[in-house]
Design a protein around this motif. Structure first.
Motif, mmCIF file in Angstrom:
data_model
loop_
_atom_site.group_PDB
_atom_site.id
_atom_site.type_symbol
_atom_site.label_atom_id
_atom_site.label_comp_id
_atom_site.label_asym_id
_atom_site.label_seq_id
_atom_site.Cartn_x
_atom_site.Cartn_y
_atom_site.Cartn_z
ATOM 1 N N SER A 1 0.758 -1.024 -0.254
ATOM 2 C CA SER A 1 -0.353 -0.404 -0.484
ATOM 3 C C SER A 1 1.079 1.001 0.347
ATOM 4 C CB SER A 1 -0.985 0.080 1.336
ATOM 5 O OG SER A 1 -0.328 0.038 2.383
ATOM 6 N N ASP B 1 1.752 5.164 1.853
ATOM 7 C CA ASP B 1 1.553 5.427 2.630
ATOM 8 C C ASP B 1 1.679 6.925 2.230
ATOM 9 O OD1 ASP B 1 2.954 6.519 5.530
ATOM 10 O OD2 ASP B 1 0.580 4.918 5.833
ATOM 11 N N THR C 1 4.565 0.311 0.859
ATOM 12 C CA THR C 1 5.246 -0.334 2.394
ATOM 13 C C THR C 1 4.183 -1.664 1.618
ATOM 14 O OG1 THR C 1 3.380 0.087 3.433
ATOM 15 C CG2 THR C 1 5.508 1.854 4.098
ATOM 16 N N GLU D 1 2.452 -4.690 3.036
ATOM 17 C CA GLU D 1 1.983 -5.225 4.392
ATOM 18 C C GLU D 1 1.787 -6.457 4.137
ATOM 19 O OE1 GLU D 1 -2.990 -3.999 3.959
ATOM 20 O OE2 GLU D 1 -1.773 -1.779 3.692
ATOM 21 N N HIS D 2 1.430 -8.062 3.633
ATOM 22 C CA HIS D 2 1.641 -8.840 4.207
ATOM 23 C C HIS D 2 2.703 -9.313 2.938
ATOM 24 C CE1 HIS D 2 -1.641 -7.847 7.442
ATOM 25 N NE2 HIS D 2 -2.535 -7.522 6.751
ATOM 26 N N LYS E 1 -3.975 0.304 -2.901
ATOM 27 C CA LYS E 1 -3.181 -0.870 -2.553
ATOM 28 C C LYS E 1 -3.080 -1.729 -3.739
ATOM 29 C CE LYS E 1 -6.148 -1.602 2.183
ATOM 30 N NZ LYS E 1 -4.317 -1.053 2.923
ATOM 31 N N PRO F 1 -8.868 -6.764 5.490
ATOM 32 C CA PRO F 1 -7.410 -6.677 5.208
ATOM 33 C C PRO F 1 -7.017 -7.095 6.503
ATOM 34 C CG PRO F 1 -8.143 -4.182 6.326
ATOM 35 C CD PRO F 1 -9.272 -5.165 6.142
#
Length: 810
Positions: A108, A110, A116, A118-119, A246, A275
């Motif tokens: 995503s 920022d 960055t 996220e997962h 995203k 999410p």
């Protein structure tokens, strides 16, 4: 005679380790890792061994066997020999530890920290996570609601030792089998022990054979990890910038990664609502539960036949055989203890086919993925060409750069490697020449979606590969940005897609700039000049009449006779554009480019033989010239020596530029690997068929050619090799059918025998069906005459025998 020249490309290279577990994190990078020269030279040094070391078990002596005599083929056709000698196996077995998708990533944007991650599911990818996040969120992604992009990840070389160990074990199994056979011949090993060991190793040897088939397609290292990425922008008034951006990416070893697009659309939409890692786990489990166990694995020759044909039910027998094998696996006890009647077996097979389904088009395998309770249909290509990644359009790429050139042509700066037809060389030909000679290429798509740029890069790689050459996608970057320019410039001969217009202002970064919005190409004024090579000097000394000038333009009779197209490139591109205007379709255009690349490699082989006396691009020239079947010759065919010299002279610079590249040395390795598996080695089928197509042969010469084909072709694989040399776009079996009208009756009979074998072949029957009615009538008439003549001879022998027998008894 051919030698494998040593070459040490600075790229990563190992075969994929058999270990695919997630207990060890894979180190990934979007750039090829640097390599030590030793590991690469080992691969190139072993390429020559593949010429004799990769022969199939049932044809290990094919290079020394005695060619069959014409009389040996006069017997009735052996239908069993024309069936595939191998058991059909799935491309992706159900019990395979390899996953369809290895990782799922979410990134995503920022406002404070930038892109960055996220997962990462099911585990984290070691390496530069920030680099991955930047690739997943391309420039100007926030101005579009949706954007697709593709990039590649290169695995590190940590698995080289495991790959070498696996190779050593395979070699030991081969040695054990050879020793066991020798001992059995001397009576040292007991039959029971021999049979037990053979059963234990038979399955493993089949797996080794499959690995050898994969190595024919080759690779400079482990398979790339292909990443399909979807970026979505959702308007949100609570967010700082009024929107949430995203991206979700699927990482897979499958080059047909475009099949996952509908799944990514659903999954990313679900992720916006929920999410959490559980959302990724749901997608991960769904895609890896996809069943491809009924998708048959085709041999190299079978894949070439399927790719060159538009027939919808080609090799449908293999899909049916996969279903039959599945039925036998599901109920082995029933078939062993209580054999069914033929009618019941047929009805069971019909029900099974209805349950599992035979594809409507064998070029694609149809399956489905159930995601979140939604069954999503998926179509997977059955045969994938090397360097073909994702879903793109070669036709679209040609149209982008052909339109402006047709309406307002602009001259290129002259370069011998690129402008082979002068300053007004067609842009697509300039692009092809640039990729062949390993130039640095940038596709610029300012204010265009990054997915459009990525498609152009992938289409260019596939265009130049033609399903024949490789080494392009491994050094391609479908999307990159300015932050990675330092790493990009370390890669020789890269093909990159960008959206930042700053690249256009730095000609020192690239050799050829392809501007997608304007449809124009530009050769850099900082491009390295073509070096003066030995091949060029030798050709100039041997053929001063046809030698090109310093700009790369061929001279001599080509200009005297008024030919402004000595390479034939302009005529070829005009034919391609006419086909596009006639809406002939993507497959037709790709077939034309495949023929173009094959022709180029054959001309390059002829150039090497003319200049150096031998070519590494033609293995087995001495065997083809020995005349084992009554005909000899190999390589490309020209109508006369003037045409030969003119075309060689026009291609000197391009050939010499290609001979210094990765794809050239990779092609030599591929030829060596394929040579070991070819069933026919003492007859150059392509050369002989070209003689039929292009030369005016005498009755005696053509008769020898037809009989040589009849004598050389008898088994399933031999017919497959013939069909690869007679594709539909080259008139199929038409030129072979001309033997039905030969004035010599023995030649007509031999042609009938050959066509009968082709007609009994599961792929050849489709080629026979495409023959004209005139040829089919001649075939049936000659066969009927032969049967009638044989019946008369049998009746005459019976009549002559009976009176003599009766006289002796009386």
């Amino acid at each position: 005679m051919a030698t494998i020249l040593p070459y040490r490309p600075p790229t990563s290279g190992t075969s994929l380790s058999s270990s695919t577990g997630l207990d060890r994190k894979a180190s990934l990078s979007s750039f090829p890792s640097s390599r030590t020269p030793s590991s690469t030279s080992l691969r190139n040094g072993s390429a020559h061994k593949a010429i004799t070391g990769r022969a199939r078990r049932n044809d290990s002596d094919s290079s020394t066997r005695t060619p069959p005599t014409p009389s040996s083929h006069s017997n009735p056709i052996n239908a069993a020999a024309l069936r595939s000698p191998r058991k059909v196996k799935p491309q992706y077995p159900a019990d395979s530890p390899e996953r369809h998708v290895e990782y799922i990533l979410v990134a995503s944007f920022d406002i404070d920290r930038g892109p960055t991650m996220e997962h990462q599911y099911p585990g984290a990818i070691s390496g530069d996570e920030n680099m991955l996040a930047e690739l997943m969120l391309p420039d100007q992604a926030h101005v579009r609601n949706q954007d697709w992009t593709i990039f590649f990840l290169h695995k590190d070389t940590a698995d080289e030792e495991e790959a070498a160990e696996a190779k050593r074990l395979r070699k030991e199994r081969i040695e054990r089998k050879k020793k066991r056979n020798e001992d059995a011949a001397r009576g040292i090993v007991e039959d029971g022990t021999l049979e037990e060991e053979s059963e234990n190793e038979e399955e493993q040897e089949d797996e080794d054979e499959e690995e050898e088939e994969e190595e024919i397609e080759g690779g400079e290292g482990p398979p790339l990890i292909y990443v399909l990425n979807l970026v979505n922008t959702k308007q949100d008034t609570t967010a700082k910038r009024g929107a949430v951006v995203k991206a979700m990416a699927i990482c897979t070893r499958h080059s047909f990664l475009h099949i996952y697009k509908p799944l990514l659309l659903l999954a990313l939409e679900e992720y916006f609502k929920s999410p959490y890692p559980e959302t990724l786990a749901l997608l991960y489990d769904a895609v890896n539960a996809m069943d491809l166990s009924l998708m048959p694995r085709l041999s190299t020759l079978e894949r070439h036949i399927l790719q060159a044909s538009d027939t919808k039910d080609l090799f449908v027998e293999k899909f049916e055989q996969m279903i039959q094998q599945r039925i036998a696996q599901e109920s082995p006890s029933d078939t062993a203890t209580s054999p069914d009647s033929p009618s019941k077996k047929t009805s069971d097979l019909t029900r099974a086919i209805h349950r599992y389904g035979i594809p409507r088009d064998t070029h694609e395998y149809e399956t489905r993925v159930v995601y979140n309770g939604i069954p999503i249909p998926i179509k997977i290509p059955t045969a994938v060409s090397p360097e073909t990644v994702g879903d793109f359009s070669v036709v679209k790429l040609i149209q982008i750069f052909s339109g402006p050139h047709a309406t307002s042509p602009q001259p290129f700066a002259m370069h011998p490697h690129l402008t082979t037809s002068g300053s007004y060389t067609h842009p697509i030909l300039v692009l092809v020449n640039a990729i062949l000679t390993q130039k640095r290429i940038i596709f610029l798509g300012h204010n265009r979606p990054s997915g459009e740029v990525a498609e152009a890069v992938l289409a260019a790689c596939a265009l130049v590969s033609g399903g024949v050459l490789r080494g392009f996608t491994r050094h391609a970057f479908p999307y990159t940005d300015l932050t990675k320019i330092d790493d990009l410039l370390k890669v020789p001969g890269f093909i990159a897609g960008v959206t930042n217009p700053a690249f256009a202002n730095h000609p020192e970064w690239w050799d050829l700039l392809c501007d997608i919005p304007t449809g124009r190409m530009k050769i850099s004024n900082r491009i390295e000049q073509a070096p003066l090579t030995e091949g060029f000097v030798y050709f100039q000394q041997q053929n001063p009449t046809f030698a090109p000038n310093s700009s790369g333009i061929g001279g001599g009779p080509s200009l005297v006779n008024g030919s402004l197209d000595p390479t034939g490139d302009q005529a070829f591109i005009d034919d391609v554009l006419r086909s596009i205007a006639s809406r002939h379709g993507e497959s037709v255009i790709r077939s034309k480019w495949r023929d173009y690349i094959i022709k180029f490699t054959r001309i390059a082989a002829a150039f090497e033989e003319a200049v150096f006396g031998a070519s590494a691009l033609y293995i087995g020239a001495s065997e083809a010239d020995a005349g084992a079947y009554g005909v000899s010759g190999h390589g490309y065919v020209w109508p006369d020596d003037i045409s030969r010299g003119r075309e060689l002279g026009a291609n000197v610079w391009r050939i010499e530029g290609w001979r210094l590249t990765r794809s050239y040395y990779s092609f030599i390795q591929d030829l060596a690997a394929l040579w070991g598996r070819l069933p026919i080695r003492k007859l150059d089928l392509g050369h002989q068929l070209d003689r039929l197509r292009q030369l005016r042969l005498s009755h005696e010469e053509s008769g020898k050619l037809f009989l040589a084909m009849r004598d050389a072709i008898g088994s399933y694989d031999e017919v497959c090799q013939l069909l690869t040399a007679t594709p539909e776009n080259h008139a199929g079996l038409f030129y072979l059918s001309l033997g039905l009208f030969h004035p010599d009756a023995s030649v007509r009979k031999g042609t009938v025998e050959l066509l009968e074998r082709i007609r009994e072949h599961e792929a050849g029957r489709h080629f026979y069906a495409q023959l004209g009615r005139f040829a089919k009538c001649a075939f049936l008439r000659i066969r009927k005459e032969g049967e009638t003549r044989g019946k008369r001879e049998t009746d005459a022998d019976t009549v002559d025998t009976r009176p003599r027998t009766a006289g002796r008894r009386s």
